[in-house]
Design a protein around this motif. Structure first.
Motif: not given
Length: 252
Positions: A14-16, A21, A24-25, A213
């Motif tokens: 995950r990275k924002s 975002s 998201k996984g 994703t």
């Protein structure tokens, strides 16, 4: 017999950026010695994944390992195991092709950097241009030199972040041939691209990254099975654009 561990393993990444975002996984694995294509449109997060795997960016969550080393806790070992080629060739136009290679060889403290440079120039079809300034090279030649520079030190894993961006058709084909030769030699390659034909041509496995994703992953044959069966029609086969291009320019 025990199965070899993946060259790259990503789980729940995950990275924002502030309120945006980006990842998201994200989950995927890359088999050693294979070409894995991370396919997605601009802004899908492909480069963010590569920057995390190459220790240039820290994730907000999840885990990732490269060549058996955790990117968070063993960044130095990861960097020793990889090479990264970005979207634009990182070559010095003032220097010759040979001088670029020798410089990187010295920075990486390899033995006999001049011999390494000569070997790579020959391997990448640049021997005749080795003593020319890179400013005179075509886009395909610069990209081949860029990839050659990334091989100094024999890294087992290479990240190619949209390596054919901005190249003409002939330059793209040149880079494709280089990538295929690398994989045949046992190098693991993570390739990011937005070009469908590039992923189809090169990759052993393809993952589609969409809105942060992985929405689907598999071989080309497995991805084709996700669509309804095609209706069979018997028509005269026409040459592909690639076949036409190669026939016209006289390349094999």
């Amino acid at each position: 017999m025990e199965t070899a561990s993946p060259a790259i393993r990503v789980h729940g990444l995950r990275k924002s950026y502030q309120n945006l975002s980006v990842l998201k996984g994200v989950d995927f694995e890359v088999v050693r010695g294979s070409i894995f294509a991370l396919l997605g449109s601009n802004g899908a997060g492909k480069t963010t994944v590569v920057r995390i795997l190459s220790t240039l960016l820290k994730p907000d969550g999840g885990t990732a390992s490269v060549h058996g080393f955790d990117v968070g806790t063993e960044p130095r070992r990861v960097r020793e195991s990889i090479s990264l080629t970005g979207q634009f060739a990182a070559v010095d136009e003032i220097l010759t092709g040979r001088e670029n290679l020798v410089l990187v060889g010295r920075l990486r403290r390899v033995g006999n950097p001049r011999e390494v440079a000569d070997e790579l120039l020959g391997r990448f079809g640049l021997a005749d241009a080795g003593d020319r300034r890179v400013a005179t090279y075509s886009g395909g030649m610069r990209r081949r030199l860029d990839i050659a520079m990334s091989l100094i030190g024999d890294p087992p894993v290479i990240f190619l972040d949209e390596p054919t961006t901005g190249l003409d058709p002939e330059g793209r084909l040149e880079v494709w041939q280089v990538i295929q030769k690398l994989a045949h030699g046992g190098t693991t390659i993570l390739l990011t691209t937005q070009y469908l034909d590039e992923a189809e041509k090169l990759a052993d496995r393809i993952a589609i990254l969409h809105e942060g994703t992985i929405i689907v992953s598999g071989t080309l044959a497995e991805l084709r099975e996700l669509l309804p069966p095609a209706e069979v029609e018997y028509v005269e086969r026409q040459p592909t654009l690639e076949e036409i291009f190669l026939a016209i320019v006289g390349r094999r």
